[in-house]
Design a protein around this motif. Structure first.
Motif, mmCIF file in Angstrom:
data_model
loop_
_atom_site.group_PDB
_atom_site.id
_atom_site.type_symbol
_atom_site.label_atom_id
_atom_site.label_comp_id
_atom_site.label_asym_id
_atom_site.label_seq_id
_atom_site.Cartn_x
_atom_site.Cartn_y
_atom_site.Cartn_z
ATOM 1 N N ARG A 90 51.246 24.534 81.192
ATOM 2 C CA ARG A 90 52.366 23.771 81.742
ATOM 3 C C ARG A 90 53.695 24.422 81.380
ATOM 4 O O ARG A 90 54.628 24.453 82.188
ATOM 5 C CB ARG A 90 52.312 22.327 81.252
ATOM 6 C CG ARG A 90 51.250 21.494 81.953
ATOM 7 C CD ARG A 90 51.159 20.100 81.384
ATOM 8 N NE ARG A 90 50.314 19.253 82.221
ATOM 9 C CZ ARG A 90 49.848 18.066 81.854
ATOM 10 N NH1 ARG A 90 50.157 17.586 80.644
ATOM 11 N NH2 ARG A 90 49.098 17.356 82.674
ATOM 12 N N HIS A 98 63.676 22.534 86.490
ATOM 13 C CA HIS A 98 63.157 21.373 85.756
ATOM 14 C C HIS A 98 64.078 20.997 84.593
ATOM 15 O O HIS A 98 64.204 19.818 84.242
ATOM 16 C CB HIS A 98 61.746 21.660 85.257
ATOM 17 C CG HIS A 98 60.781 21.975 86.358
ATOM 18 N ND1 HIS A 98 59.855 23.005 86.289
ATOM 19 C CD2 HIS A 98 60.637 21.418 87.594
ATOM 20 C CE1 HIS A 98 59.158 23.054 87.417
ATOM 21 N NE2 HIS A 98 59.612 22.101 88.219
ATOM 22 N N THR A 103 63.191 17.137 84.167
ATOM 23 C CA THR A 103 61.769 16.945 84.491
ATOM 24 C C THR A 103 60.952 18.059 83.851
ATOM 25 O O THR A 103 60.082 18.652 84.480
ATOM 26 C CB THR A 103 61.550 16.917 86.010
ATOM 27 O OG1 THR A 103 62.050 18.134 86.597
ATOM 28 C CG2 THR A 103 62.241 15.723 86.657
ATOM 29 N N GLY A 105 58.657 18.073 81.668
ATOM 30 C CA GLY A 105 57.257 17.797 81.382
ATOM 31 C C GLY A 105 57.020 17.208 80.012
ATOM 32 O O GLY A 105 55.897 16.817 79.677
ATOM 33 N N HIS A 133 53.306 15.954 80.771
ATOM 34 C CA HIS A 133 53.346 15.914 82.229
ATOM 35 C C HIS A 133 53.469 17.323 82.797
ATOM 36 O O HIS A 133 53.909 18.257 82.127
ATOM 37 C CB HIS A 133 54.536 15.076 82.712
ATOM 38 C CG HIS A 133 54.675 13.757 82.039
ATOM 39 N ND1 HIS A 133 53.841 12.691 82.304
ATOM 40 C CD2 HIS A 133 55.556 13.305 81.091
ATOM 41 C CE1 HIS A 133 54.196 11.649 81.563
ATOM 42 N NE2 HIS A 133 55.236 12.001 80.821
ATOM 43 N N GLU A 134 53.123 17.446 84.044
ATOM 44 C CA GLU A 134 53.381 18.674 84.775
ATOM 45 C C GLU A 134 54.889 18.770 85.029
ATOM 46 O O GLU A 134 55.530 17.771 85.385
ATOM 47 C CB GLU A 134 52.631 18.657 86.105
ATOM 48 C CG GLU A 134 52.667 19.972 86.867
ATOM 49 C CD GLU A 134 51.898 21.076 86.178
ATOM 50 O OE1 GLU A 134 52.231 22.251 86.426
ATOM 51 O OE2 GLU A 134 50.963 20.778 85.397
ATOM 52 N N GLU A 137 57.262 16.410 87.482
ATOM 53 C CA GLU A 137 56.612 15.136 87.821
ATOM 54 C C GLU A 137 57.406 13.909 87.373
ATOM 55 O O GLU A 137 57.532 12.943 88.129
ATOM 56 C CB GLU A 137 55.213 15.078 87.179
ATOM 57 C CG GLU A 137 54.145 15.848 87.922
ATOM 58 C CD GLU A 137 52.777 15.626 87.310
ATOM 59 O OE1 GLU A 137 51.783 15.956 87.998
ATOM 60 O OE2 GLU A 137 52.682 15.132 86.169
ATOM 61 N N VAL A 138 57.907 13.930 86.141
ATOM 62 C CA VAL A 138 58.471 12.722 85.533
ATOM 63 C C VAL A 138 59.851 13.024 84.947
ATOM 64 O O VAL A 138 60.044 14.028 84.248
ATOM 65 C CB VAL A 138 57.550 12.170 84.421
ATOM 66 C CG1 VAL A 138 58.176 10.942 83.765
ATOM 67 C CG2 VAL A 138 56.175 11.840 84.982
#
Length: 502
Positions: A90, A98, A103, A105, A133-134, A137-138
């Motif tokens: 990841r 990101h 985001t 991860g 998380h990837e 994603e979040v």
């Protein structure tokens, strides 16, 4: 615009006792209102906390425009020396994008308050964090992600982002030349926080973005970058509970406090109501842009993060008045409002001092590692000198009776000040007053206004029969706001010559 809106805002702020330090309103190429609450003034620097992230976003935008990086570059590309830290696939897929959109991860976001106590590599600590998380994603709010952006820009430019921005943005826009930005143990600007600038600099940040990166007909920041930065790159945004150490993920409980859903997030910019966007800082620094009204509002304060009263005034009182014809109503009478707004010192009560109030006190064992406290007549007019000795050294605050005394103090305060405790000290204005308590106790109450921050401490020294009890609390903080009381006994009783009030 209708000027009654500004009058209503200022009157409401005063009536409700909202602790504002400054409020600037710029609309349609004009500064229409500029207010400071003394002793805060136009030339004072102010800690910006997470507003800093939006400045960091500009540095990334410049580097992208200069062809030095791309937002879809892998984060690990810039830190080959740290590749051995983890074998997480990841982490291999984490991109600059990101970091910009929070985001990364990670399950939780690291607070600047936690990292300020970390003396080893912040880059290494970030890359070693578990990834739940990837990437992409979040949304998890993370000051460490902003630091990594600062580190990446420094890697590709060869200099801290403060210097990069000073040449390309700050100087052309005539921003403050004494602006300061904290450095990590690695010599990298902190990225997510730690910038000290003036409120006018904060206002100019918003104006530059409202104008699409153009200042005085010159393109300082790519219009394409500005559009991406302030747009809703992430729409499903839930701001997790802040523990003081970290921002929890959106699904984690935080002592019964629910997570907060927001309108969206761009590249280190928040989206807001009525198509607005903003740079937000903990404890009350904000730059709010209203594109439809061609307006920017910047303010600094010492208020809790969930205190939205100023926002309500901006969106519900000011916004409808922008571009409006003045309504038919009684004339605004400026003489009915203070000519200058002030944070008032306490009443002058030097004459109320008890006998034998000053001297040296030895403190009982305590968690704060305070060994001794000394109360003495100050060198300034009608003032008192408070000296504290602890594990960090000897620290002095001088407070005036009925007036502020300004100085610099190294007094320990990390627990109350979101882990800010610089070795060089903080600029402080202090005032004092005597208060009579019950059962023969007298209280020396002091306000310590840390003028370049949101923090204002109230310190109470209770005296009776050679016993000293000290209480200390702060107006805002990310964690505890009251320290455990200290207790001590006099070891150097005041001489007869020193019994008079200062």
């Amino acid at each position: 615009m209708d000027p009654h809106a500004i009058a209503t805002m200022l009157e409401t702020i005063e009536r409700e006792g909202i602790e504002l330090h400054s409020l600037l309103i710029w609309s349609r190429n004009a500064l229409v209102s500029e207010t400071y609450w003394l002793p805060f003034t136009a030339d004072r620097l102010h800690m910006m906390h997470s507003v800093t992230k939006s400045f960091t976003s500009m540095a990334v935008g410049l580097a992208v425009g200069d062809g030095l990086l791309e937002i879809d570059d892998a984060v690990l590309k810039f830190f080959p020396e740290h590749r051995a830290i983890t074998q997480s696939p990841r982490l291999e897929r984490m991109r600059v994008r990101h970091l910009l959109t929070m985001t990364s991860g990670h399950a939780q976001g690291i607070s600047g308050g936690a990292w300020r106590r970390l003396r080893t590599s912040w880059v290494a600590d970030f890359l070693a964090q578990p990834m739940a998380h990837e990437p992409g994603e979040v949304f998890v709010y993370d000051s460490a992600a902003s630091y990594m952006l600062s580190a990446i820009v420094q890697k590709v430019t060869g200099r801290p982002i403060h210097d990069y921005l000073a040449e390309r943005i700050f100087t052309p826009m005539n921003m403050s030349d004494d602006m300061r930005w904290d450095l990590s143990p690695e010599g990298i600007n902190s990225g997510g926080n730690g910038l000290r600038c003036r409120t006018s600099d904060l206002l100019k940040l918003g104006i530059l973005h409202l104008q699409g990166g153009i200042w005085n007909d010159k393109v300082l920041l790519s219009p394409d970058w500005v559009e991406m930065a302030v747009s809703a790159q992430i729409r499903d945004v839930v701001l997790g509970v802040f523990t003081g150490e970290a921002y929890l993920g959106p699904d984690e409980a935080g002592e019964g406090i629910p997570a907060v859903r927001r309108e969206g997030y761009g590249f280190q910019w928040w989206r807001g109501p009525y198509e607005s966007y903003s740079a937000n800082g903990l404890f009350g620094q904000y730059c709010i842009v209203l594109p439809e009204q061609q307006t920017v509002v910047a303010f600094t304060a010492g208020i809790a993060d969930d205190d939205r009263r100023v926002h309500e005034l901006i969106f519900e009182i000011l916004r409808p008045a922008l571009g409006a014809v003045p309504i038919e109503s009684p004339a605004v009478h400026p003489e009915r409002r203070p000519a200058r707004f002030k944070i008032q010192p306490g009443p002058e009560t030097a004459d109320a001092a008890p006998g034998c109030w000053h001297g040296q006190y030895s403190m009982e064992a305590n968690q704060q590692q305070v060994q001794g406290i000394r109360l003495a007549v100050g060198s300034a007019r009608q003032s008192i000198e408070f000296t504290l000795v602890d594990h960090r050294g000897t620290h002095v605050v001088e407070a005036g009776f009925g007036h502020w005394v300004e100085g610099i103090t190294t007094i320990s305060g990390a627990r109350l000040h979101h882990s800010y405790e610089p070795d060089g000290g903080l600029r402080v204005l202090a005032c004092a007053r005597w208060i009579e308590g019950d059962d023969g106790w007298m209280c020396l109450e002091m306000d310590w206004l840390f003028i370049e921050t949101a923090f204002r401490d109230t310190v109470r020294c209770w005296l009776k029969g050679g016993v000293l009890r000290v209480e200390r609390e702060v107006n805002v903080n990310s964690a505890e706001r009251v320290l455990p009381p200290l207790k001590g006994s006099a070891v150097d009783p005041a001489s007869p010559e020193g019994n008079a009030a200062p």
